[in-house]
Design a protein around this motif. Structure first.
Motif, mmCIF file in Angstrom:
data_model
loop_
_atom_site.group_PDB
_atom_site.id
_atom_site.type_symbol
_atom_site.label_atom_id
_atom_site.label_comp_id
_atom_site.label_asym_id
_atom_site.label_seq_id
_atom_site.Cartn_x
_atom_site.Cartn_y
_atom_site.Cartn_z
ATOM 1 N N GLU A 38 1.685 6.385 -13.597
ATOM 2 C CA GLU A 38 2.988 6.459 -12.921
ATOM 3 C C GLU A 38 2.845 6.310 -11.406
ATOM 4 O OE1 GLU A 38 4.532 10.191 -14.126
ATOM 5 O OE2 GLU A 38 5.090 9.521 -16.155
ATOM 6 N N HIS A 39 1.791 6.897 -10.839
ATOM 7 C CA HIS A 39 1.629 6.871 -9.384
ATOM 8 C C HIS A 39 0.966 5.595 -8.878
ATOM 9 C CE1 HIS A 39 2.757 11.065 -9.756
ATOM 10 N NE2 HIS A 39 2.904 11.108 -8.454
ATOM 11 N N THR A 40 0.642 4.687 -9.770
ATOM 12 C CA THR A 40 0.155 3.367 -9.340
ATOM 13 C C THR A 40 1.079 2.255 -9.831
ATOM 14 O OG1 THR A 40 -1.348 3.345 -11.264
ATOM 15 C CG2 THR A 40 -2.263 4.046 -9.142
ATOM 16 N N GLY A 41 2.317 2.634 -10.194
ATOM 17 C CA GLY A 41 3.337 1.622 -10.488
ATOM 18 C C GLY A 41 3.434 1.175 -11.927
ATOM 19 N N TYR A 42 2.808 1.913 -12.854
ATOM 20 C CA TYR A 42 2.854 1.525 -14.271
ATOM 21 C C TYR A 42 3.641 2.586 -15.052
ATOM 22 C CZ TYR A 42 -0.791 -1.808 -13.052
ATOM 23 O OH TYR A 42 -1.502 -2.832 -12.482
ATOM 24 N N ARG A 80 -1.571 -6.089 -7.981
ATOM 25 C CA ARG A 80 -2.320 -5.552 -9.109
ATOM 26 C C ARG A 80 -3.679 -5.006 -8.645
ATOM 27 N NH1 ARG A 80 -1.491 -9.394 -12.302
ATOM 28 N NH2 ARG A 80 -3.284 -10.698 -11.763
ATOM 29 N N LYS A 81 -4.341 -5.739 -7.740
ATOM 30 C CA LYS A 81 -5.642 -5.309 -7.223
ATOM 31 C C LYS A 81 -5.529 -3.958 -6.509
ATOM 32 C CE LYS A 81 -9.327 -6.710 -4.034
ATOM 33 N NZ LYS A 81 -9.315 -5.415 -3.320
ATOM 34 N N VAL A 82 -4.524 -3.810 -5.654
ATOM 35 C CA VAL A 82 -4.351 -2.563 -4.904
ATOM 36 C C VAL A 82 -4.052 -1.412 -5.854
ATOM 37 C CG1 VAL A 82 -2.891 -1.374 -3.208
ATOM 38 C CG2 VAL A 82 -3.663 -3.707 -2.771
ATOM 39 N N ARG A 83 -3.211 -1.675 -6.849
ATOM 40 C CA ARG A 83 -2.882 -0.624 -7.805
ATOM 41 C C ARG A 83 -4.111 -0.174 -8.597
ATOM 42 N NH1 ARG A 83 3.096 -2.937 -9.703
ATOM 43 N NH2 ARG A 83 4.280 -1.531 -8.330
ATOM 44 N N HIS A 85 0.815 -1.215 0.000
ATOM 45 C CA HIS A 85 0.000 0.000 0.000
ATOM 46 C C HIS A 85 0.852 1.269 0.000
ATOM 47 C CE1 HIS A 85 -4.201 -1.416 0.509
ATOM 48 N NE2 HIS A 85 -3.609 -2.507 0.931
ATOM 49 N N GLU A 86 1.962 1.223 0.712
ATOM 50 C CA GLU A 86 2.770 2.435 0.842
ATOM 51 C C GLU A 86 3.715 2.654 -0.326
ATOM 52 O OE1 GLU A 86 4.699 2.181 4.622
ATOM 53 O OE2 GLU A 86 2.919 2.908 5.705
ATOM 54 N N GLU A 87 4.044 1.586 -1.052
ATOM 55 C CA GLU A 87 5.044 1.706 -2.116
ATOM 56 C C GLU A 87 4.505 1.257 -3.467
ATOM 57 O OE1 GLU A 87 8.767 -0.087 -0.938
ATOM 58 O OE2 GLU A 87 8.418 0.389 1.178
ATOM 59 N N LEU A 88 3.199 1.310 -3.656
ATOM 60 C CA LEU A 88 2.626 0.783 -4.899
ATOM 61 C C LEU A 88 3.055 1.571 -6.129
ATOM 62 C CD1 LEU A 88 0.072 2.800 -5.784
ATOM 63 C CD2 LEU A 88 -1.039 1.639 -3.911
ATOM 64 N N ALA A 89 3.569 2.787 -5.957
ATOM 65 C CA ALA A 89 4.035 3.572 -7.099
ATOM 66 C C ALA A 89 5.409 3.118 -7.589
ATOM 67 C CB ALA A 89 4.084 5.053 -6.739
ATOM 68 N N PHE A 97 -5.956 -2.081 -16.736
ATOM 69 C CA PHE A 97 -7.150 -1.506 -16.110
ATOM 70 C C PHE A 97 -8.409 -2.059 -16.779
ATOM 71 C CE2 PHE A 97 -10.401 1.612 -15.178
ATOM 72 C CZ PHE A 97 -10.128 1.969 -13.864
ATOM 73 N N ARG A 98 -8.387 -2.139 -18.119
ATOM 74 C CA ARG A 98 -9.548 -2.666 -18.831
ATOM 75 C C ARG A 98 -9.779 -4.140 -18.500
ATOM 76 N NH1 ARG A 98 -9.206 -2.302 -25.161
ATOM 77 N NH2 ARG A 98 -7.553 -3.799 -24.685
ATOM 78 N N ASP A 99 -8.683 -4.921 -18.383
ATOM 79 C CA ASP A 99 -8.812 -6.341 -18.029
ATOM 80 C C ASP A 99 -9.463 -6.513 -16.659
ATOM 81 O OD1 ASP A 99 -7.615 -7.023 -20.395
ATOM 82 O OD2 ASP A 99 -5.615 -7.337 -19.531
ATOM 83 N N GLN A 100 -9.160 -5.597 -15.739
ATOM 84 C CA GLN A 100 -9.658 -5.713 -14.367
ATOM 85 C C GLN A 100 -11.060 -5.134 -14.181
ATOM 86 O OE1 GLN A 100 -7.877 -7.301 -11.742
ATOM 87 N NE2 GLN A 100 -6.691 -7.961 -13.523
ATOM 88 N N THR A 101 -11.388 -4.106 -14.952
ATOM 89 C CA THR A 101 -12.653 -3.396 -14.721
ATOM 90 C C THR A 101 -13.645 -3.494 -15.869
ATOM 91 O OG1 THR A 101 -11.851 -1.307 -15.659
ATOM 92 C CG2 THR A 101 -11.386 -1.704 -13.319
ATOM 93 N N GLY A 102 -13.170 -3.924 -17.046
ATOM 94 C CA GLY A 102 -14.056 -4.026 -18.196
ATOM 95 C C GLY A 102 -14.195 -2.731 -18.966
#
Length: 475
Positions: free
Chosen positions: A443-447, A420-423, A380-384, A457-462
Motif C-alpha cells: 500500500e505504501h509503495t502504490g500497490y 516502477r523502479k522507485v516503488r 519520490h514524494e507521492e509514490l504511495a 516485485f518478483r519480476d523486478q528482483t527474481g
C-alpha cells in the motif's frame, strides 16, 4: 586516548564500526558497546567515556531520550549521532540537545572513514577550546575605551603559535583559540605610554592579517565593559551575524556598536526556518532565477546560526542525491566548512551550474529540465498514490507526448518504468529495514493489490517479497 561508547540496536553496525574505523589514528579507542539506551546508561555509570556514538531509532529507549539524559548527567561526554537519512527532523532535535555531529548510516560504506572521525575529533577539540579559561589574567579587570578594534578570523581555523606571538607583540589581546583579538587604546596607553593609534587611524595590524582571512571590526560604545564580557559578546557575534556580514576581501572595517551586538545576542533562539527549508527542498531555485534569489534572500534574512545553516544545507544535499543520483549518476556534496555567507552563495551557484549541466545535457531548455526534475520529485514524494504520466505532465506544464520524450531522454527510463523502479526500490528498503507487513509495504509503495505487488516485485528482483526479506533483513 579518547574512550568511545557505541550504542546501536543493530549488532552488525556496532561490530562494523568497531572494526573498520581508524580509531587509533585519532587517539581514540572503543571501550564499550550497548544495544539500547538503558544499557548505555548502565555502562556510563561504571566506565569513563568521552565520546558516545548513538543511533536514534532504538527499542527500549530512543536515542533522543538517551541524549537528553546523558547531556544532563554527563555533560562532559561528546555525542555523535548515527542515523538513516530519513531521520532528518530527529537529527535537528539531537543537534539542539547538544550532539556535535551526525553520520548517515547509508553513506558509511562510501564515506572516507578518516574524514568522519577527523571531523568528529576536530569538533571535540573545538568544544574543549570553548570551555577553556577566559583570556589570560593580563588586564581582565580593566575596562575598555569607548572605541576598540577587533580582529575576527573568517572561519574556524585556530591561529598557529608563530602568528599568536606576532599579534601579541603588537599589543593585540587574543582569545584562547586565537580567533578573536582586541585592541583598545586605553589598555595600550596604560601599559605603554605614548603608544597607540592616532585619532582616525587604524591600529598597527599584524603582517599575517594582510590578504588573509581576517576581518577588522571597529566597535563603538565599549566604554566600561570588561574584557571577558566583550569576548563573550564577540563569540556570539562570530557564530552568527559576522558570518553573514563579513566580506573577506573588503579593506575597510565593519562598523558595529556594542548595543547592536547585545541586541543580536538577545535575538538568538529558534528561528522560523521552515519556509527556507521548504524553498530549498522544492529544488525550483536550481533552474529558476527568481526562485533562487527569493530563497537566497530568505536564508540571508533569517541569519541562522552556522551549525543550523550547515545542517539545513546538508539535509538538502542528501535529499537531492536521494532523488537525482540515479538520474545524473553523480553525487552532489557540501564542503565541510563554509567560512562566510559569500561562500554559501558561491556553493549554491556552483551547485546550480553543475545540476543544470547534468540534467540538461541534451540541450533542453532550463525550464524543461526543471519540469523533468519536478516530475522526478513528484514520483519520490507521492509514490504511495496513483500516478499517471498524463497527470504529472500537466502538473509540470508539458504536453504528454513531449513530457514522455524528455523524461526518457533525461532519466533514461520511461515515466512508468522509472515509477516502477522507485516503488520497488522503496519496497526493498522497507523489507530490509522494517518489520512492516507486506500488505502495508504494498500500500505504501502504490500497490493496492498485494498479489499484484508480489508478482511485480518478483519480476523486478527474481524473488518474492518474503524471500527478499529473509535474505536481506538487517539484524
Amino acid at each position: 586516548m579518547i574512550d568511545v561508547l557505541i550504542v546501536d540496536d543493530d549488532k552488525l553496525v556496532r561490530k562494523g564500526l568497531m572494526s573498520v574505523m581508524p580509531w587509533e589514528a585519532f587517539g581514540m579507542r572503543v571501550v564499550g558497546e550497548a544495544a539500547n539506551g538503558e544499557k548505555a546508561l548502565e555502562f556510563l555509570k561504571e566506565n569513563r567515556v568521552e565520546l558516545m556514538m548513538t543511533d536514534l531509532a532504538m527499542p527500549v529507549m530512543s536515542g533522543i531520550e538517551l541524549i537528553r539524559i546523558v547531556r544532563k548527567r554527563y555533560p562532559e561526554v561528546a555525542i555523535a549521532v548515527l542515523t538513516l537519512h530519513q531521520d532528518f527532523e530527529y537529527i535537528q532535535e539531537a543537534l539542539r540537545l547538544g550532539a556535535i555531529d551526525y553520520i548517515a548510516k547509508v553513506q558509511l560504506e562510501k564515506e572516507q572513514f578518516e574524514e568522519v572521525l577527523g571531523r568528529i575529533h576536530a569538533r571535540m577539540l573545538n568544544e574543549q577550546r570553548n570551555q577553556m579559561d577566559e583570556p589570560q589574567s593580563m588586564g581582565n579587570g580593566i575596562s575598555l575605551a569607548d572605541e576598540v578594534y577587533v580582529l575576527l578570523e573568517v572561519g574556524d581555523k585556530p591561529v598557529v603559535p608563530s602568528q599568536k606571538q606576532d599579534i601579541l607583540s603588537l599589543d593585540w589581546r587574543m582569545e584562547s583559540d586565537g580567533q578573536i583579538q582586541i585592541w583598545s587604546p586605553n589598555y595600550i596607553q596604560e601599559h605603554l605610554p605614548g603608544a597607540g593609534a592616532s585619532e582616525g587611524l587604524l591600529p598597527p595590524l599584524p603582517s599575517e592579517t594582510y590578504g588573509s582571512n581576517w576581518r577588522l571590526v571597529q566597535l563603538r560604545d565599549a566604554n566600561g565593559m570588561l574584557w571577558t564580557d566583550l569576548y563573550q559578546l564577540l563569540r556570539n557575534y562570530k557564530q552568527k551575524n559576522f558570518f553573514y556580514e563579513c566580506d573577506d576581501y573588503e579593506p575597510h572595517p565593519i562598523k558595529k556598536s556594542v548595543y547592536e551586538l547585545q541586541e543580536e545576542m538577545e535575538k538568538i533562539g529558534e528561528s522560523e526556518d521552515e519556509l527556507a527549508k521548504e524553498m530549498l527542498h522544492a529544488f525550483t531555485w536550481v533552474y529558476d532565477d527568481q526562485s533562487f534569489y527569493a530563497m537566497q534572500g530568505r536564508l540571508r534574512e533569517l541569519m541562522l546560526p552556522i551549525p543550523k545553516l550547515m545542517q539545513l544545507l546538508y539535509g538538502f544535499t542528501l535529499d537531492w542525491n536521494r532523488l537525482f543520483r540515479a538520474v545524473t549518476l553523480n553525487s552532489m556534496s557540501l564542503p565541510d566548512t563554509l567560512a562566510s555567507w559569500k561562500d554559501v552563495i558561491k556553493w549554491m551557484e556552483a551547485f546550480r551550474k553543475l545540476a543544470l549541466a547534468l540534467t540538461g545535457n541534451l540541450q533542453l531548455s532550463r525550464e524543461v529540465s526543471g519540469s523533468i526534475m519536478s516530475a522526478v520529485k513528484i514520483v519520490h514524494e507521492e509514490l504511495a498514490f496513483p500516478l499517471f504520466a498524463i497527470d504529472v505532465a500537466k502538473r509540470v506544464n508539458l504536453s504528454r507526448s513531449y513530457f514522455n520524450q524528455c523524461f526518457k531522454e533525461v532519466v533514461g527510463h520511461s515515466f512508468n518504468e522509472y515509477l516502477r523502479k522507485v516503488r520497488i526500490d522503496k519496497a526493498r528498503e522497507y523489507l530490509a529495514q522494517t518489520a512492516k507487513p507486506i500488505v502495508w509495504i504494498a500500500e505504501h509503495t502504490g500497490y493496492a493489490d498485494e498479489k499484484y505487488f508480489s508478482r511485480t516485485f518478483r519480476d523486478q528482483t527474481g524473488m518474492l517479497p518474503s524471500e527478499y526479506r529473509q535474505q536481506h533483513k538487517i539484524r
